[in-house]
Design a protein around this motif. Sequence first.
Motif, PDB file in Angstrom:
ATOM      1  N   ALA A   1       0.933  -0.874  -0.025  1.00 12.10           N
ATOM      2  CA  ALA A   1       0.346  -0.279   0.220  1.00 12.10           C
ATOM      3  C   ALA A   1       1.394   1.572   0.113  1.00 12.10           C
ATOM      4  CB  ALA A   1      -0.852   0.142   1.399  1.00 12.10           C
ATOM      5  N   VAL A   2       0.384   2.318  -0.932  1.00 16.39           N
ATOM      6  CA  VAL A   2       1.658   3.430  -0.753  1.00 16.39           C
ATOM      7  C   VAL A   2       1.923   4.276   0.604  1.00 16.39           C
ATOM      8  CG1 VAL A   2       1.402   5.582  -1.093  1.00 16.39           C
ATOM      9  CG2 VAL A   2       0.802   4.363  -2.745  1.00 16.39           C
ATOM     10  N   GLY A   3       3.079   3.545   1.406  1.00 14.53           N
ATOM     11  CA  GLY A   3       3.696   4.539   2.581  1.00 14.53           C
ATOM     12  C   GLY A   3       3.731   3.363   2.839  1.00 14.53           C
ATOM     13  N   ALA A   4       3.645   1.961   3.071  1.00 15.61           N
ATOM     14  CA  ALA A   4       4.547   0.410   3.586  1.00 15.61           C
ATOM     15  C   ALA A   4       5.749   0.890   3.419  1.00 15.61           C
ATOM     16  CB  ALA A   4       3.105  -0.818   2.694  1.00 15.61           C
ATOM     17  N   ARG A   5       6.109  -0.031   4.624  1.00 15.83           N
ATOM     18  CA  ARG A   5       7.678  -0.144   4.205  1.00 15.83           C
ATOM     19  C   ARG A   5       8.349  -1.380   4.006  1.00 15.83           C
ATOM     20  NH1 ARG A   5      11.284   2.987   7.836  1.00 15.83           N
ATOM     21  NH2 ARG A   5      10.367   1.365   9.577  1.00 15.83           N
ATOM     22  N   PHE A   6       9.119  -1.819   4.289  1.00 15.61           N
ATOM     23  CA  PHE A   6       9.906  -3.312   3.728  1.00 15.61           C
ATOM     24  C   PHE A   6      11.071  -3.165   3.730  1.00 15.61           C
ATOM     25  CE2 PHE A   6       8.376  -2.499  -0.905  1.00 15.61           C
ATOM     26  CZ  PHE A   6       9.793  -3.408  -1.265  1.00 15.61           C
ATOM     27  N   VAL A   7      11.684  -4.391   4.661  1.00 20.42           N
ATOM     28  CA  VAL A   7      13.338  -4.179   4.659  1.00 20.42           C
ATOM     29  C   VAL A   7      13.687  -5.546   3.420  1.00 20.42           C
ATOM     30  CG1 VAL A   7      13.760  -5.599   6.423  1.00 20.42           C
ATOM     31  CG2 VAL A   7      15.515  -4.178   6.042  1.00 20.42           C
ATOM     32  N   GLY A   8      14.977  -4.741   2.556  1.00 17.31           N
ATOM     33  CA  GLY A   8      15.208  -6.438   2.097  1.00 17.31           C
ATOM     34  C   GLY A   8      16.453  -6.365   2.152  1.00 17.31           C
TER      35      GLY A   8
ATOM     36  N   SER B   1      13.335   0.163   2.209  1.00 17.55           N
ATOM     37  CA  SER B   1      12.518   0.697   0.849  1.00 17.55           C
ATOM     38  C   SER B   1      10.753   0.724   1.204  1.00 17.55           C
ATOM     39  CB  SER B   1      11.837  -0.409  -0.488  1.00 17.55           C
ATOM     40  OG  SER B   1      12.999  -1.007  -1.024  1.00 17.55           O
ATOM     41  N   HIS B   2      10.032   1.772   0.581  1.00 15.55           N
ATOM     42  CA  HIS B   2       8.748   2.637   0.910  1.00 15.55           C
ATOM     43  C   HIS B   2       8.202   2.165  -0.286  1.00 15.55           C
ATOM     44  CE1 HIS B   2      10.799   4.996   3.766  1.00 15.55           C
ATOM     45  NE2 HIS B   2      11.929   4.400   2.829  1.00 15.55           N
ATOM     46  N   VAL B   3       7.079   2.132  -0.435  1.00 14.65           N
ATOM     47  CA  VAL B   3       6.167   1.575  -1.734  1.00 14.65           C
ATOM     48  C   VAL B   3       5.475   3.205  -1.792  1.00 14.65           C
ATOM     49  CG1 VAL B   3       3.861   1.112  -2.611  1.00 14.65           C
ATOM     50  CG2 VAL B   3       5.761  -0.778  -0.541  1.00 14.65           C
ATOM     51  N   ILE B   4       5.581   3.293  -2.600  1.00 15.54           N
ATOM     52  CA  ILE B   4       5.057   4.851  -3.391  1.00 15.54           C
ATOM     53  C   ILE B   4       4.101   4.860  -4.893  1.00 15.54           C
ATOM     54  CG2 ILE B   4       7.677   5.696  -3.523  1.00 15.54           C
ATOM     55  CD1 ILE B   4       8.493   6.162  -5.904  1.00 15.54           C
TER      56      ILE B   4
ATOM     57  N   SER C   1      -0.117  -1.866 -11.137  1.00 11.04           N
ATOM     58  CA  SER C   1       1.060  -1.893 -10.954  1.00 11.04           C
ATOM     59  C   SER C   1       1.993  -1.148  -9.234  1.00 11.04           C
ATOM     60  CB  SER C   1       1.387  -0.404 -11.547  1.00 11.04           C
ATOM     61  OG  SER C   1       1.109   0.954 -10.759  1.00 11.04           O
ATOM     62  N   LEU C   2       3.617  -1.410  -9.267  1.00 12.21           N
ATOM     63  CA  LEU C   2       3.488  -1.196  -8.266  1.00 12.21           C
ATOM     64  C   LEU C   2       5.064  -0.897  -7.929  1.00 12.21           C
ATOM     65  CD1 LEU C   2       3.338  -1.978  -4.566  1.00 12.21           C
ATOM     66  CD2 LEU C   2       4.665  -4.509  -5.458  1.00 12.21           C
ATOM     67  N   ALA C   3       5.493   0.105  -6.974  1.00 12.26           N
ATOM     68  CA  ALA C   3       6.730   0.562  -7.055  1.00 12.26           C
ATOM     69  C   ALA C   3       6.988   1.024  -5.908  1.00 12.26           C
ATOM     70  CB  ALA C   3       6.447   2.189  -8.009  1.00 12.26           C
TER      71      ALA C   3
ATOM     72  N   GLU D   1      15.846   6.415   0.405  1.00 14.82           N
ATOM     73  CA  GLU D   1      15.377   8.138   0.972  1.00 14.82           C
ATOM     74  C   GLU D   1      13.927   8.345  -0.212  1.00 14.82           C
ATOM     75  OE1 GLU D   1      15.492   9.720   3.878  1.00 14.82           O
ATOM     76  OE2 GLU D   1      16.858   8.071   3.991  1.00 14.82           O
ATOM     77  N   PRO D   2      12.701   8.298   0.135  1.00 12.50           N
ATOM     78  CA  PRO D   2      11.568   8.389  -0.636  1.00 12.50           C
ATOM     79  C   PRO D   2      11.814   9.475  -1.189  1.00 12.50           C
ATOM     80  CG  PRO D   2      10.483   7.847   1.338  1.00 12.50           C
ATOM     81  CD  PRO D   2      12.169   8.355   1.512  1.00 12.50           C
ATOM     82  N   ASP D   3      12.066  10.749  -0.885  1.00  8.61           N
ATOM     83  CA  ASP D   3      12.480  11.969  -2.041  1.00  8.61           C
ATOM     84  C   ASP D   3      13.655  11.668  -2.697  1.00  8.61           C
ATOM     85  OD1 ASP D   3      10.546  12.978  -0.691  1.00  8.61           O
ATOM     86  OD2 ASP D   3      11.460  13.827   1.312  1.00  8.61           O
ATOM     87  N   ARG D   4      14.861  10.940  -2.795  1.00  4.55           N
ATOM     88  CA  ARG D   4      16.179  11.248  -2.908  1.00  4.55           C
ATOM     89  C   ARG D   4      16.645   9.734  -2.699  1.00  4.55           C
ATOM     90  NH1 ARG D   4      20.386  14.008  -5.237  1.00  4.55           N
ATOM     91  NH2 ARG D   4      22.075  13.424  -5.272  1.00  4.55           N
TER      92      ARG D   4
END
Length: 168
Positions: free
Chosen positions: A57-64, A78-81, A88-90, A95-98
């Motif tokens: 979901a947009v805003g969800a985070r996961f560690v890889g 990573s941050h789902v954007i 689509s899934l991205a 850092e989501p902004d960079r």
Amino acid sequence: MEWTGARYADKPTLEVRTWIDAPPERVWSLVSDIELMPDMSEELQSVEWLDGAAGPAVGARFVGRSRHDALGEWQTTSHVIECEPGRSLAWAVQEPDRPSAVWRFRLRAEDGGTELSEWMQLGPGRSGLSLAIDRMPEKEQKIVFVRLREFERNITATLGAIKQRAEH
């Protein structure tokens, strides 16, 4: 002859596509289950959702957690954007902004099946690749080129594994 490839700051991208003989809903069930991805990747070792998330979901985070012979072992958050079920899934790495990278799956119904693409962009944020470039700045374009070719091979393998699972 002088090497004239992309530099990291150019935010180079690549995309690989495949056609899958399965409906987008079936393909989406595989693409959106990020915990399956380590089974389909040589580099990615494990993935887990953070903050109680159970899926994208947009805003969800996961560690890889990843491993590469030349780069060692590392982990990223990573941050789902972007998340449009069945389409689509991205996610942005670090850092989501960079971000150090952006990854995206796109699905499109086509010819009774699904066209699936996986796209990625390097940078602009720093990554392990930045460390290699710092050590050998004169080889930056070659380093970027080699890493993109590795990603291309890995993405091709991942799409092949998704295709295999979706069709069988």
